[in-house]
Design a protein around this motif. Structure first.
Motif, PDB file in Angstrom:
ATOM      1  N   UNK A 254      36.859  13.052  24.204  1.00 40.53           N
ATOM      2  CA  UNK A 254      36.031  13.744  23.195  1.00 40.53           C
ATOM      3  C   UNK A 254      34.711  14.130  23.854  1.00 40.53           C
ATOM      4  N   UNK A 255      34.162  15.268  23.423  1.00 39.06           N
ATOM      5  CA  UNK A 255      32.876  15.710  23.988  1.00 39.06           C
ATOM      6  C   UNK A 255      31.915  16.110  22.873  1.00 39.06           C
ATOM      7  N   UNK A 256      30.628  16.086  23.206  1.00 40.82           N
ATOM      8  CA  UNK A 256      29.590  16.594  22.301  1.00 40.82           C
ATOM      9  C   UNK A 256      28.604  17.389  23.147  1.00 40.82           C
ATOM     10  N   UNK A 257      27.909  18.330  22.507  1.00 41.19           N
ATOM     11  CA  UNK A 257      26.964  19.174  23.242  1.00 41.19           C
ATOM     12  C   UNK A 257      25.545  18.903  22.755  1.00 41.19           C
ATOM     13  N   UNK A 258      24.722  18.389  23.675  1.00 42.83           N
ATOM     14  CA  UNK A 258      23.297  18.214  23.377  1.00 42.83           C
ATOM     15  C   UNK A 258      22.593  19.506  23.789  1.00 42.83           C
ATOM     16  N   UNK A 259      21.828  20.097  22.869  1.00 47.01           N
ATOM     17  CA  UNK A 259      21.087  21.330  23.177  1.00 47.01           C
ATOM     18  C   UNK A 259      19.602  20.994  23.077  1.00 47.01           C
ATOM     19  N   UNK A 260      18.894  21.161  24.180  1.00 45.65           N
ATOM     20  CA  UNK A 260      17.488  20.762  24.245  1.00 45.65           C
ATOM     21  C   UNK A 260      16.626  22.002  24.473  1.00 45.65           C
ATOM     22  N   UNK A 261      15.594  22.188  23.657  1.00 48.47           N
ATOM     23  CA  UNK A 261      14.722  23.355  23.762  1.00 48.47           C
ATOM     24  C   UNK A 261      13.422  23.034  24.489  1.00 48.47           C
ATOM     25  N   UNK A 262      12.954  23.985  25.345  1.00 51.10           N
ATOM     26  CA  UNK A 262      11.717  23.803  26.134  1.00 51.10           C
ATOM     27  C   UNK A 262      10.879  25.072  26.040  1.00 51.10           C
ATOM     28  N   UNK A 263       9.581  24.988  26.378  1.00 48.94           N
ATOM     29  CA  UNK A 263       8.740  26.188  26.327  1.00 48.94           C
ATOM     30  C   UNK A 263       9.211  27.260  27.309  1.00 48.94           C
TER      31      UNK A 263
END
Ligand SMILES: Cc1cc2nc3c(=O)[nH]c(=O)nc-3n(C[C@H](O)[C@H](O)[C@H](O)COP(=O)(O)OP(=O)(O)OC[C@H]3O[C@@H](n4cnc5c(N)ncnc54)[C@H](O)[C@@H]3O)c2cc1C
Length: 389
Positions: A254-263
């Motif tokens: 099983x997989x999950x996607x972490x989406x991280x936002x930066x300037x």
């Protein structure tokens, strides 16, 4: 040339204006019209084509999916397209975790053939749905999951190679037998390495994405004198790949996607070392321009309607794994805690697939020249034509 190829027994030979025009481009900006295109039906036909080209002094360019972005798959002479006939996955060995494939086999087809055993081909360039194994070997393709599974070179066990001089090589790791066991080409390479040992030891293989040029480090004894890995990334310049045995890897449950936002991208890049200890399966960076291109071209399509992205102008996509989706999600949350992001979210299933498509489609869409592009040079970078400045 076409007549000589037919006389040598090749059936799929085409030097029509239309066919040559079709093969004058790949996914790059280059346009090079070939003399003739041939579609070998089996390895003997490819060998016969090479012999004709050798006799007539015509350069040969091998071609799979033609998705190269630096003009790798275009050439002036004979283009040999392996994607039409030599495209089968011949065998999958779940115990050895290997697959035997023809050069034109598509990466997704290899993964599909292995999926029943919980296995896949590791490297997945964004073009995995149409890129061939021969072309991926040619380019030493990597993709988002190279962090976990390595480059194509790390996933090749052996290669069946035809050299320009007509030699047929069974390229593999020769180890203690030494390169000379590969025949005349191996003897020559052994001498080349012996002459330049210190240069190869100090300049080659210094970082994992050092994939341009010839990866001579693989020929060193301490690398196992691996002729197969050395040939990966040589873009068909040292020989034609007529077949390959590739390594398969276990697919995550099983997989999950972490989406991280930066300037911006520099901040996103600075955050990467903090994420690596979490051993993500995939890690990819994207900036706002790529997202804009995707939104502008695909946004109206409900199948690709994008889930909201976290705040920011640049994003890191990190895929985590687990025995269950809940475990994968928990791993993604732990990664986010060390990410120093402005904002972050975790997605799974269909929304995650849509987000991956930003990378997969966006790069291609972004590289396309719009139909209404101005006709003056430099328009990509300047808003005003030189005549109006
Ligand atoms: C939108 C987009 C995104 C991309 N993303 C990635 C990415 O994430 N990572 C990545 O690594 N690449 C990426 N690429 C580049 C490219 O798609 C990959 O390198 C792909 O693996 C090439 O496969 P192909 O079958 O299209 O090869 P081709 O373009 O057909 O050929 C590639 C090279 O291999 C040679 N070759 C082909 N077949 C043989 C053979 N049988 N024997 C010897 N040489 C051969 C060709 O002559 C050429 O030099 C991307 C390209 C595009 C357009």
């Amino acid at each position: 040339m076409a007549g000589a190829l037919r006389a040598a027994g090749l059936t799929g030979v085409d030097d029509s204006v239309r066919r040559r025009a079709e093969y004058s481009s790949d996914a790059s900006n280059y346009r090079v019209v070939p003399t003739v295109v041939a579609f070998p039906r089996h390895v003997d036909e490819a060998a016969a084509a090479l012999a004709v080209a050798r006799e007539l002094g015509v350069p040969v360019t091998c071609r799979g999916g033609g998705t190269s972005i630096a003009g790798n798959a275009v050439g002036t002479g004979l283009v040999l397209d392996f994607s039409r006939h030599l495209n089968r996955v011949l065998a999958v060995d779940p115990q050895a975790r290997t697959a035997v494939v023809e050069p034109g086999a598509i990466l997704d087809d290899i993964t599909a053939a292995a999926a029943g055993h919980g296995l896949r081909f590791g490297p997945d360039p964004s073009t995995h749905a149409r890129a061939s194994i021969g072309g991926s070997i040619g380019n030493n393709a990597c993709g988002s999951r190279a962090l976990r599974y390595g480059r194509t070179a790390d996933n090749v066990v052996s290669l069946d190679v035809l050299t320009a001089s007509g030699e047929r090589l069974a390229a593999r790791r020769f180890g203690r037998d030494g390169l000379a066991a590969a025949g005349p080409a191996g003897v020559a390479l052994d001498a080349l390495v012996a002459d330049r040992l210190s240069l190869i030891r100090t300049e080659f293989g210094r970082f994992t994405r050092q994939v341009s040029g010839y990866s001579l480090e693989h020929l060193l004894p301490e690398y196992g004198a691996d002729l197969a890995k050395f040939l990966v990334g040589t873009e068909g310049t040292l020989g034609l790949v007529a077949g390959a045995t590739v390594r398969l890897v276990a697919s995550p449950k099983a997989v999950a996607l972490a989406v991280l936002g930066y300037p911006g991208m520099p901040e996103a890049a600075d955050a990467v070392p903090g994420l690596l200890p979490h051993r993500p399966v995939a890690l990819e960076g994207m900036d706002a321009r790529l997202v804009q291109v995707f939104r502008a071209r695909r946004g109206a399509d409900p199948r690709t309607a994008m889930p909201g992205l976290p705040r920011g102008q640049a994003w890191l996509f990190a895929e985590t794994e687990g025995e269950t989706e809940a475990e994968a999600r928990a791993a993604a949350e732990r990664l986010i805690a060390d990410g120093g992001a402005l904002d972050a979210t975790v997605v799974t299933g269909a929304p995650a697939r849509v987000l991956w498509r930003i990378r997969e489609d966006g790069a291609g869409l972004g590289g396309r020249t719009p139909a209404d592009a101005p006709a003056w040079p430099g328009w990509e970078d300047a808003a005003v034509p030189p005549s109006a400045r």
